[in-house]
Every structure is written in structure tokens, then in C-alpha cells.
Design a protein around this motif. Structure first.
Motif, short mmCIF file in Angstrom:
data_model
loop_
_atom_site.label_atom_id
_atom_site.label_comp_id
_atom_site.label_asym_id
_atom_site.label_seq_id
_atom_site.Cartn_x
_atom_site.Cartn_y
_atom_site.Cartn_z
N UNK A 158 0.82 -1.22 0.00
CA UNK A 158 0.00 0.00 0.00
C UNK A 158 0.85 1.27 0.00
N UNK A 159 2.16 1.15 0.10
CA UNK A 159 3.02 2.31 -0.02
C UNK A 159 3.47 2.95 1.27
N UNK A 160 3.25 2.28 2.42
CA UNK A 160 3.74 2.80 3.69
C UNK A 160 2.96 4.00 4.19
N UNK A 161 3.53 4.65 5.20
CA UNK A 161 2.91 5.86 5.76
C UNK A 161 2.97 6.99 4.73
N UNK A 162 1.96 7.86 4.69
CA UNK A 162 1.95 8.95 3.71
C UNK A 162 2.87 10.09 4.13
N UNK A 163 4.06 10.13 3.58
CA UNK A 163 5.08 11.06 4.05
C UNK A 163 4.67 12.53 3.88
N UNK A 164 3.92 12.84 2.84
CA UNK A 164 3.55 14.24 2.60
C UNK A 164 2.70 14.81 3.72
N UNK A 165 2.01 13.95 4.49
CA UNK A 165 1.15 14.44 5.56
C UNK A 165 1.96 15.09 6.69
N UNK A 166 3.14 14.59 6.95
CA UNK A 166 4.04 15.06 8.00
C UNK A 166 3.49 14.87 9.41
N UNK A 167 2.23 15.16 9.63
CA UNK A 167 1.69 15.16 10.99
C UNK A 167 0.17 15.22 10.91
N UNK A 168 -0.52 14.34 11.63
CA UNK A 168 -1.98 14.31 11.76
C UNK A 168 -2.65 13.59 10.59
#
Length: 286
Positions: A158-168
Motif C-alpha cells: 500500500x506504499x507505507x505511511x503517507x510522508x507528505x502528511x508530515x503530521x496528523x
């Protein structure tokens, strides 16, 4: 014996809590744990020899920091633990591993969180609209990110954690993608992580990112007919707090950037996934 790759993320500001987190992982029985501590813009020191350290030269955000630790651990299961959380029981990860072994369609598991210091429980620790009994397990459509296990194969698919979100809201995005891949997301009310109960005020940084990432969730995954109420309900629910704390302008800037900014690839959820989310008690408009 099941191998778990454990990733602990730290910003270097809580060395005592970090040591509690690491020690609770190294005490686990019945599983083979491989632990890495990711320093998000810092270089953690004073850790046991059994723990590897990955020091990132700059803060890449919370989801990006978690992702950075994954290549440095082995194990068919991954376990993410924030530096201010710890496992209560020495058999916690063995219990989690047993849940995955019993169901090949189990994709991700969040642990129940209890206050370490006997203070009040925080509402967002239980990823249900109606918290009810926090010890009651069940399938969910969101994750509190501080104590989460996931199959490595699912995480990579699924591509891991969404890095662009940064927080929340990164736990919501990850949970939705796991569900859309055909797997279950489960709240393990019988396995406990501990966390300080102090309530940190909602600061400008979270007001901005909370608003922006809410819009990004809608843009990335929902049809307009669901995306608009999904954003509006969040605005209505959060507005009294934003007004009371003087963060309305930061939130409005987040909504603006959510509409204008690059939210990453659009991955519309299947109708069957939207229905599964509704059946778990979390329709994608709230």
C-alpha cells in the motif's frame, strides 16, 4: 518464532520516555524482536547495544520518519511505537503475532492505549466514533498511530505511511489503503500500550496540518459527494476549539493549502471498501 521489526520514532526531546519504550520492546517474550530507533533530525544516545540507531539529518515528518526505519529491521511483521509509548505486558507482541497468524486477511492492528500515570484517557486513543468500552476489540477504519502492527507485505503493497502528511491523519490514510487492499484493520482492546495522559494543547502546527490533511484525505480517496461532507463535518466539529484557542486563521490556511497543494496520487476507494468502513461504524463522511 515470529520475527517483528520494531521501529521507534523520536525527536530527541523525551530520552526517559524513549528508554521506557525501547526497554518494553526488548522485554518481549515469545517473539524475535529487531529494534531500530529513528532520530528525526537528531541522533539518539545512551541506548542498549541490541538497538540500532538511524539518525536522520533533518526532521522529515512523523510518517516519513517511521518509513525511514523500515529498511533497517527484519521481520514479516512491523511494529511502530512512538517514543512516548511503551508496552505494558511482556507478552504483548506475542499476542499481536498470534492474531496475524490466525487470520491471513488481518492487515493492521492498533493496540489499546491506557494512561501510564493514572490520568484521564484521551478520546483519540480509541479509533471509534463511539468509544464505549476501550477494552472491547473490533474492526475499525482508522488508526491511532503510536502503537501499530502491520504485515510487512501489506505495508509495502500500500506504499507505507503517507510522508507528505508530515503530521496528523496519517493513520486514517494508511488504514483506508489497507482496507482497500482487501485486508482488515483491527483494534486490539486486549493488548495494552501505555502513554502519558497529559493533554497537549492544540497548537498552530496541528491546526494547520489537521485541516490540510483532512482535505487531502478527501482528495486522495473519496468521491466529491462524500469528500465534501467529510471535510465540512470536521470543520464544524473543530471550529469551537479553534475559536477558543485562536487558531482559526491557521486552520483556514490549512484548508486553502489542502485544496491547492499536491496531495499525492489519487487512489479512489472502492465502493466495497466504503461499505466496509460504514459497517465498522465509521462512514466516510465523519
Amino acid at each position: 518464532m515470529t520475527a517483528l521489526g520494531c521501529v521507534v520514532l523520536t525527536g530527541g526531546r523525551r530520552p526517559d520516555d524513549l528508554r521506557l519504550a525501547v526497554d518494553s520492546l526488548l522485554r518481549q517474550r515469545g517473539v524475535d524482536v529487531d529494534v531500530v530507533v529513528v532520530g528525526n533530525g537528531c541522533e539518539p544516545e545512551g541506548l542498549p547495544d541490541a538497538v540500532r540507531v538511524v539518525a536522520l539529518p533533518e526532521d522529515v515528518g512523523i510518517p516519513g520518519g517511521r518509513n525511514a526505519g523500515v529498511p533497517h529491521v527484519r521481520g514479516e511483521l512491523l511494529f511502530f511505537l512512538d517514543d512516548d509509548a511503551s508496552l505494558r505486558d511482556d507478552g504483548a507482541l506475542a499476542a499481536v503475532a498470534a492474531k496475524f497468524a490466525a487470520d491471513p486477511l488481518l492487515g493492521a492492528v492498533q493496540l489499546r492505549v491506557e494512561p501510564r500515570d493514572g490520568g484521564p484517557r484521551l478520546r483519540n486513543w480509541t479509533p471509534r466514533l463511539r468509544v464505549g468500552d476501550p477494552a472491547r476489540p473490533g474492526d475499525v477504519a482508522a488508526l491511532w498511530e503510536g502503537a501499530v502492527a502491520i504485515r510487512r507485505s501489506v505495508f509495502e503493497a500500500v506504499g507505507g505511511w503517507p510522508e507528505a502528511f508530515r503530521f496528523v491523519h496519517e493513520g486514517v490514510d494508511l488504514a483506508w489503503r489497507v482496507l482497500d487492499a482487501g485486508y482488515r484493520v483491527h483494534y486490539a482492546g486486549d493488548v495494552v500500550a501505555l502513554h502519558p495522559s497529559h493533554v497537549v494543547g492544540r497548537h498552530a502546527y496541528s491546526a494547520y496540518h489537521g485541516a490540510r490533511n483532512r482535505v487531502w484525505l478527501a482528495r486522495r480517496h473519496l468521491p466529491v459527494v462524500l469528500g465534501v461532507p467529510f471535510v465540512v463535518t470536521f470543520l464544524v466539529r473543530s471550529l469551537p476549539t479553534l475559536v477558543r484557542r485562536g487558531h482559526v486563521r491557521d486552520a483556514l490556511r490549512g484548508y486553502r493549502d489542502g485544496l491547492r497543494g499536491d496531495c499525492g496520487p489519487r487512489r479512489p476507494l472502492r465502493r466495497s471498501t466504503l461499505w466496509r468502513m460504514t459497517r465498522t461504524g465509521r462512514p466516510p463522511v465523519i
